[in-house]
Write a protein that holds these residues in place. Structure first.
Motif, PDB file in Angstrom:
ATOM      1  N   GLY A  59      28.911 -11.202  22.407  1.00 48.68           N
ATOM      2  CA  GLY A  59      27.476 -12.133  22.602  1.00 48.68           C
ATOM      3  C   GLY A  59      27.923 -13.771  22.503  1.00 48.68           C
ATOM      4  O   GLY A  59      27.549 -14.677  22.946  1.00 48.68           O
ATOM      5  N   THR A  76      27.005 -16.655  24.575  1.00 48.30           N
ATOM      6  CA  THR A  76      26.297 -17.889  23.926  1.00 48.30           C
ATOM      7  C   THR A  76      26.976 -19.202  24.385  1.00 48.30           C
ATOM      8  O   THR A  76      26.538 -20.075  24.856  1.00 48.30           O
ATOM      9  N   SER A  85      25.291  -9.555  21.439  1.00 42.91           N
ATOM     10  CA  SER A  85      24.427  -9.917  20.290  1.00 42.91           C
ATOM     11  C   SER A  85      25.584 -10.818  19.524  1.00 42.91           C
ATOM     12  O   SER A  85      26.673 -10.976  19.667  1.00 42.91           O
ATOM     13  N   LEU A 141      20.889 -11.352  22.238  1.00 38.35           N
ATOM     14  CA  LEU A 141      20.508 -12.678  22.865  1.00 38.35           C
ATOM     15  C   LEU A 141      19.076 -12.590  23.553  1.00 38.35           C
ATOM     16  O   LEU A 141      18.271 -13.654  23.869  1.00 38.35           O
ATOM     17  N   GLY A 186      18.551 -16.240  23.335  1.00 35.29           N
ATOM     18  CA  GLY A 186      19.129 -17.145  24.195  1.00 35.29           C
ATOM     19  C   GLY A 186      18.526 -18.373  24.549  1.00 35.29           C
ATOM     20  O   GLY A 186      19.269 -19.513  24.771  1.00 35.29           O
TER      21      GLY A 186
END
Length: 323
Positions: free
Chosen positions: A36, A40, A158, A164, A243
């Motif tokens: 994740g 990100t 995640s 997300l 997100g």
């Protein structure tokens, strides 16, 4: 494909290409492809690319805002001139003179919204990409420049136990995360998003506006937007995937830092920030920035006054000679 989808199609491709580019680069550096945090950082990279591209637009926005503040005294005089006149000819004349003022100062009321308007297609494109992750992962399809494999990786990624692609309103479509984590992280991100937007606008109004600008009718609209925009995004945030919340919070933080730099280094003349800058320069023994401008303005005013006196005196002399 409907009209909105047709318009958004190139933006979806561009958003997904930038994200995939950052994701591939981070994966090459050793970060897990399905992690994740890798995705990100790819979203944050998307923000950096878009906001860096918008720097020339931001410079134009600053100039337009300065122009709007400088024309406030003239705009106030114009409103006083046509006060109480509601006939069609007076309204047209006022509108024409107002447009001439905007042209003279090189600004317009919509310039302040330009960066946000340019960002909105990318925002909606990212929203569409992230909202369709789980559906496309199950259907075996990609999204934009993202392959099916990358869509599955994103769907399974995640942070802090919250996927997300999950949102506060719709929960976790993939069912792989924790509902509590989704709620907690979504609420924190929504609060961070609205707070950063409010603080950015508040610091402009509190530090970077002259007294004349603060007393203008235009300022009353700005004060309304100060509270309305964070409220709109806060309410809408319950529908945003995590997100998207990361994207919008990051772009708000960029704006806040950008405004802080401008207010501190290039404040609006006559504003509290400009006075603070002059005080800092005086404490360091540096000459005032406004000194030369004020001298020029005083010299120009004196020259104009002298010319006006000469123009008033000259006809009298001619009339006396004729007599």
């Amino acid at each position: 494909m409907d009209f909105f989808e047709t318009i958004m199609f190139p933006f979806k491709w561009l958003v997904s290409i930038i994200m995939v580019g950052f994701h591939e680069g981070l994966s090459f550096l050793g970060m897990p492809a399905a992690n994740g945090w890798t995705w990100t950082l790819s979203i944050i990279g998307l923000v950096l690319v878009i906001r860096a591209a918008l720097i020339p637009v931001f410079v134009k926005q600053i100039k337009a805002q300065r122009g709007m503040q400088l024309l406030q005294p003239d705009l106030k005089k114009l409103q006083t001139k046509y006060k109480g006149k509601t006939d069609q000819l007076s309204r047209q004349a006022m509108a024409q003179e107002q447009m001439a003022l905007y042209k003279k100062h090189g600004t317009n009321p919509f310039s302040a919204c330009l960066p946000m308007l340019i960002q909105m297609p990318f925002f909606f494109a990212l929203f569409q990409v992230l909202s369709g992750i789980s559906t496309n992962a199950k259907a075996g399809q990609g999204i934009g420049a993202m392959s099916h494999e990358q869509v599955v990786q994103f769907d399974q990624s995640s942070i802090f136990g919250a996927p997300l692609s999950a949102s506060l309103l719709h929960g976790d479509p993939s069912g792989s995360g924790s509902a509590v984590a989704v709620w907690v992280l979504s609420i924190i991100m929504i609060l961070a998003m609205t707070a950063s937007q409010f603080i950015t606008q508040k610091q402009i109004m509190a530090k970077n506006m002259s007294e004349e600008a603060l007393a203008s009718p235009f300022m009353r609209q700005q004060k309304m937007m100060l509270y309305i925009l964070p409220l709109v995004f806060g309410i809408g945030g319950i529908n945003f995937p995590i997100g998207v919340l990361i994207y919008w919070t990051t772009t708000n933080l960029w704006t806040m830092g950008q405004q802080f730099f401008v207010i501190r280094r290039m404040p609006t003349p006559g504003s509290p920030a400009a006075k603070a800058l002059e005080e800092r320069r005086a404490a360091k023994g540096l000459p005032p920035l406004a000194g030369k401008k004020n001298d020029d303005a005083e010299a120009g005013a004196a020259a104009a006054a002298a010319e006006a006196r000469a123009q008033r005196v000259q006809p009298q002399r001619k009339n006396r000679k004729k007599k």
